[in-house]
Scaffold this motif. Structure first.
Motif, PDB file in Angstrom:
ATOM      1  N   TRP A  78     -13.006   6.805   0.130  1.00 12.88           N
ATOM      2  CA  TRP A  78     -12.511   7.117   1.468  1.00 12.88           C
ATOM      3  C   TRP A  78     -13.675   7.523   2.369  1.00 12.88           C
ATOM      4  O   TRP A  78     -14.643   8.127   1.908  1.00 12.88           O
ATOM      5  CB  TRP A  78     -11.524   8.289   1.392  1.00 12.88           C
TER       6      TRP A  78
ATOM      7  N   HIS B 141      -3.345   9.521   1.095  1.00 11.94           N
ATOM      8  CA  HIS B 141      -2.533   8.498   1.762  1.00 11.94           C
ATOM      9  C   HIS B 141      -1.614   9.112   2.814  1.00 11.94           C
ATOM     10  O   HIS B 141      -1.387   8.507   3.861  1.00 11.94           O
ATOM     11  CB  HIS B 141      -1.745   7.679   0.731  1.00 11.94           C
TER      12      HIS B 141
ATOM     13  N   HIS C 125       0.838  -1.207   0.000  1.00 12.30           N
ATOM     14  CA  HIS C 125       0.000   0.000   0.000  1.00 12.30           C
ATOM     15  C   HIS C 125       0.874   1.260   0.000  1.00 12.30           C
ATOM     16  O   HIS C 125       0.652   2.193  -0.777  1.00 12.30           O
ATOM     17  CB  HIS C 125      -0.910  -0.036   1.228  1.00 12.30           C
TER      18      HIS C 125
ATOM     19  N   ASP D 250      -9.138   4.490   4.504  1.00 11.31           N
ATOM     20  CA  ASP D 250      -9.087   4.122   3.093  1.00 11.31           C
ATOM     21  C   ASP D 250      -9.940   2.866   2.906  1.00 11.31           C
ATOM     22  O   ASP D 250      -9.675   1.839   3.531  1.00 11.31           O
ATOM     23  CB  ASP D 250      -7.619   3.838   2.735  1.00 11.31           C
TER      24      ASP D 250
ATOM     25  N   HIS E 159      -7.564  -2.368  -2.091  1.00 11.32           N
ATOM     26  CA  HIS E 159      -6.131  -2.617  -1.848  1.00 11.32           C
ATOM     27  C   HIS E 159      -5.748  -2.350  -0.388  1.00 11.32           C
ATOM     28  O   HIS E 159      -4.678  -2.771   0.048  1.00 11.32           O
ATOM     29  CB  HIS E 159      -5.251  -1.811  -2.817  1.00 11.32           C
TER      30      HIS E 159
END
Ligand code: MN
Length: 233
Positions: A140, A90, A35, A176, A180
């Motif tokens: 998100w 992120h 990630h 998140d 993934h």
């Protein structure tokens, strides 16, 4: 001597503020490795590549790019917004988790505001987890402080890599919910990931952000410097 890498790559991948395995068992080390080291790194690389031929834009921060889409050339606009959003989101996400603070409840002004705006911490968590669970596709889930309404707290979701700062909402806490983020460990069970995530949610950082945005700068000055700042872990 000029640093060629910095000169051609204005955006940098921030270091994780803890080890890859630090968030086990809620998020596994391999997920964190991919990630951060592949997904987030990929957004940073794609952002730098898109800006390569635009010296004026290379000077701008990632939040500035998100807040000024009309100043981006049409040919690179979508690519820049997607990847700047990926980089910003992120960067905030790594800071929103902590192996040490995780599980400790919010304190101080943020704790009071949560009770005021959601009724209780439990009701806030339910609303956040439900919003994250219902979001269709990749996106998100956020706890935000809104610019209007006296800085009230809200839960909201964004699709893709959109960020709520473009709507005058300041991120306090974020998770998140792209696949993934959880698929290697939790497979299709997004709800299990969301439930476990409370054990690593960084309320100390959330409290700092809540107090930081007690007043709202008109031009979002100050937000730019937040991204690469070491989190309160
Ligand atoms: Mn992600």
């Amino acid at each position: 001597m000029e640093n060629l890498e910095t000169a051609s790559s204005p955006h940098l991948l921030p270091a994780l503020p803890y080890a890859h395995e630090a968030l086990e068992p809620y998020i596994d080390a391999r997920t964190m490795l991919l990630h951060h080291g592949k997904h987030h790194a990929g957004y940073v690389a794609a952002l730098n590549a898109a800006l390569q031929a635009f010296p004026d834009l290379k000077e701008r921060s990632a939040p500035w790019l998100l807040l000024n889409p009309g100043k981006l050339p049409r040919a690179i606009r979508t690519t820049v917004l997607n990847n700047a959003g990926g980089h910003v989101n992120h960067s905030l996400f790594w800071q929103a988790m902590s192996p040490l603070e995780g599980g400790a409840p919010p304190i101080g002004a943020l704790a009071i505001a949560i009770v005021r705006d959601f009724g209780s911490l439990a009701q806030f968590k339910l609303q956040f987890s439900e919003a994250g669970g219902k979001l269709f596709g990749s996106g998100w889930v956020w706890l935000v402080r809104v610019k209007k309404d006296g800085g009230r707290l809200q839960v909201c979701t964004t699709e893709g890599h959109d960020n709520p700062i473009t709507e005058g909402r300041y991120p306090i806490l974020v998770n998140d919910v792209w696949e993934h983020a959880y698929y290697l460990k939790h497979e299709n069970r997004r709800a299990a990931y969301l439930d476990g995530w409370w054990s690593i949610a960084n309320w100390k950082e959330a409290s700092r952000r809540f107090e930081r945005y007690a007043t709202f700068p008109e031009r979002h000055s100050g937000f730019d410097g937040e991204l690469l700042r070491p989190a309160v872990i």
